[in-house]
Design a protein around this motif. Structure first.
Motif, PDB file in Angstrom:
ATOM      1  N   ALA A  86      -6.204   0.681   5.389  1.00 51.94           N
ATOM      2  CA  ALA A  86      -4.952   0.364   4.686  1.00 51.94           C
ATOM      3  C   ALA A  86      -3.842   1.331   5.090  1.00 51.94           C
ATOM      4  CB  ALA A  86      -5.177   0.411   3.169  1.00 51.94           C
ATOM      5  N   TYR A  94       0.836  -1.197   0.000  1.00 52.34           N
ATOM      6  CA  TYR A  94       0.000   0.000   0.000  1.00 52.34           C
ATOM      7  C   TYR A  94       0.879   1.258   0.000  1.00 52.34           C
ATOM      8  CZ  TYR A  94      -3.049  -3.655   1.889  1.00 52.34           C
ATOM      9  OH  TYR A  94      -3.709  -4.832   2.105  1.00 52.34           O
ATOM     10  N   ASP A 137      -9.709   2.694   2.788  1.00 45.88           N
ATOM     11  CA  ASP A 137      -8.383   3.290   2.551  1.00 45.88           C
ATOM     12  C   ASP A 137      -7.731   3.678   3.877  1.00 45.88           C
ATOM     13  OD1 ASP A 137      -8.319   3.051  -0.197  1.00 45.88           O
ATOM     14  OD2 ASP A 137      -9.061   5.091  -0.582  1.00 45.88           O
TER      15      ASP A 137
END
Length: 346
Positions: free
Chosen positions: A309, A32, A306
């Motif tokens: 992550a 990521y 997101d």
């Protein structure tokens, strides 16, 4: 079995006390994007003033705060937050580390007293009256949080913080009794002692999200949160193991695995490392299965996921920047993955 006992693997006898461990390569397994919040320096300065107000934290504790680099962690985990939200979030994370340090030295009654002060301050931020420093800090950041946090985010924050205190109370009882739990029990407890769940509610707050409760309760959303929690928590057990073993603390997945599986230290580190990698893979799998709730909710859910992550990648990189686990050798350890074990403290 304590972490210093001898173990026999096949025909090879492991020495009673290993001198070093080799960390799993978790950073390379996580692909990521790592990003930073542009308000990091300003927020770090303001939180420092807030924490040190009225002479709070002196001497070594103040030095430890500087080495913690919490502002960097907050910047990595909430890269898109506006200044007011990032400031509250950084205040909370700094305070959470402070609570974690306190709980390491607390017995059951001390944990319950702190929990009572904090939870009353959260449930009654405008009515609860107490001169305790921890209560004042709690009310201060929470009054700012509720100005813009959605009702659902507020409720999830309080509920999960309540779970945190319930779990650290159990941890204090286990520590006092010298109990090393089985792996399944440890995982269930550790998901709350980590303090990650309130941080997930802060993703909603920091990103100005208002996601319906039924969406946040969807199995896929819950599984994503759990996978992120597992990675952050279990990798933290690997990174913090050296300091904890030097203090004889067994509330860590590595001694739990050594005890349950009857394996040596390095094998246990590898075992937990594989579980960490599997948690990242599990996060990716769950993310590919996200259902649709319509354009607007899907947009907010994507931002929330997101955010999870960001926590995965941010916490991994921060662990080698902070001095909490490897002192000033974090970057060297990140490159070599070799950790020289500290001696047991007297």
């Amino acid at each position: 079995m304590s972490v210093s006992n001898a173990a026999v693997t096949g025909s090879t006898t492991v020495s009673p006390r290993a001198k070093k461990i080799v960390l799993p390569n978790l950073v390379s397994h996580c692909t990521y994007q790592l990003r930073f919040n542009r308000h990091r320096k300003q927020v770090t300065t303001e939180t420092k003033k807030w924490l040190f107000k009225d002479g709070n934290l002196m001497g070594k504790k103040r030095d430890a705060y500087h080495g913690l680099k919490c502002g960097l962690l907050t910047s990595m985990c909430y890269p898109d937050a506006a200044y007011p939200q990032l400031r509250v979030t950084n205040d909370f994370l700094t305070y959470l580390f402070h609570l974690d340090n306190l709980s390491d030295d607390m017995d059951n009654s001390g944990t319950l007293t702190t929990a009572d002060e904090v939870l009353n301050s959260l449930y009654h931020p405008h009515a609860w009256r107490s001169s305790a420093r921890v209560g004042k800090m709690t009310r201060d950041y929470y009054k700012r949080l509720i100005l813009t946090a959605s009702p659902g985010a507020q409720q999830r924050f309080i509920e999960t913080f309540d779970f945190f205190f319930q779990s650290v109370t159990q941890q204090a009882l286990d520590r006092a009794a010298g109990v090393i739990p089985d792996l399944e029990s440890y995982i269930a407890l550790r998901r709350d002692t980590s303090g990650c769940k309130p941080c997930w509610a802060l993703i909603e707050y920091a990103c100005n999200l208002d996601i319906p409760d039924e969406v946040m309760d969807h199995p896929t959303i819950r599984n994503l949160g759990e996978a992120a929690n597992d990675l952050v928590t279990w990798s933290n057990d690997i990174f913090s193991y050296n300091v904890e073993q030097s203090k004889g603390d067994t509330h860590n997945m590595i001694p739990v695995v050594m005890n349950q599986e009857g394996i040596d230290l390095q094998s246990a580190v590898d075992f937990v490392g594989d579980m960490c990698k599997q948690s990242i893979d599990r996060f990716d799998e769950e993310r590919s299965r996200l259902p649709s709730w319509g354009p607007e909710i899907d947009r907010q859910v994507d931002i929330y996921v997101d955010g999870l992550a960001n926590w995965i990648v941010g916490s991994l990189h921060w662990s080698f920047e902070t001095e909490r686990y490897f002192g000033k050798t974090g970057r060297q350890v990140k490159a070599s993955r070799v950790v020289e074990l500290l001696p047991l403290r007297a």
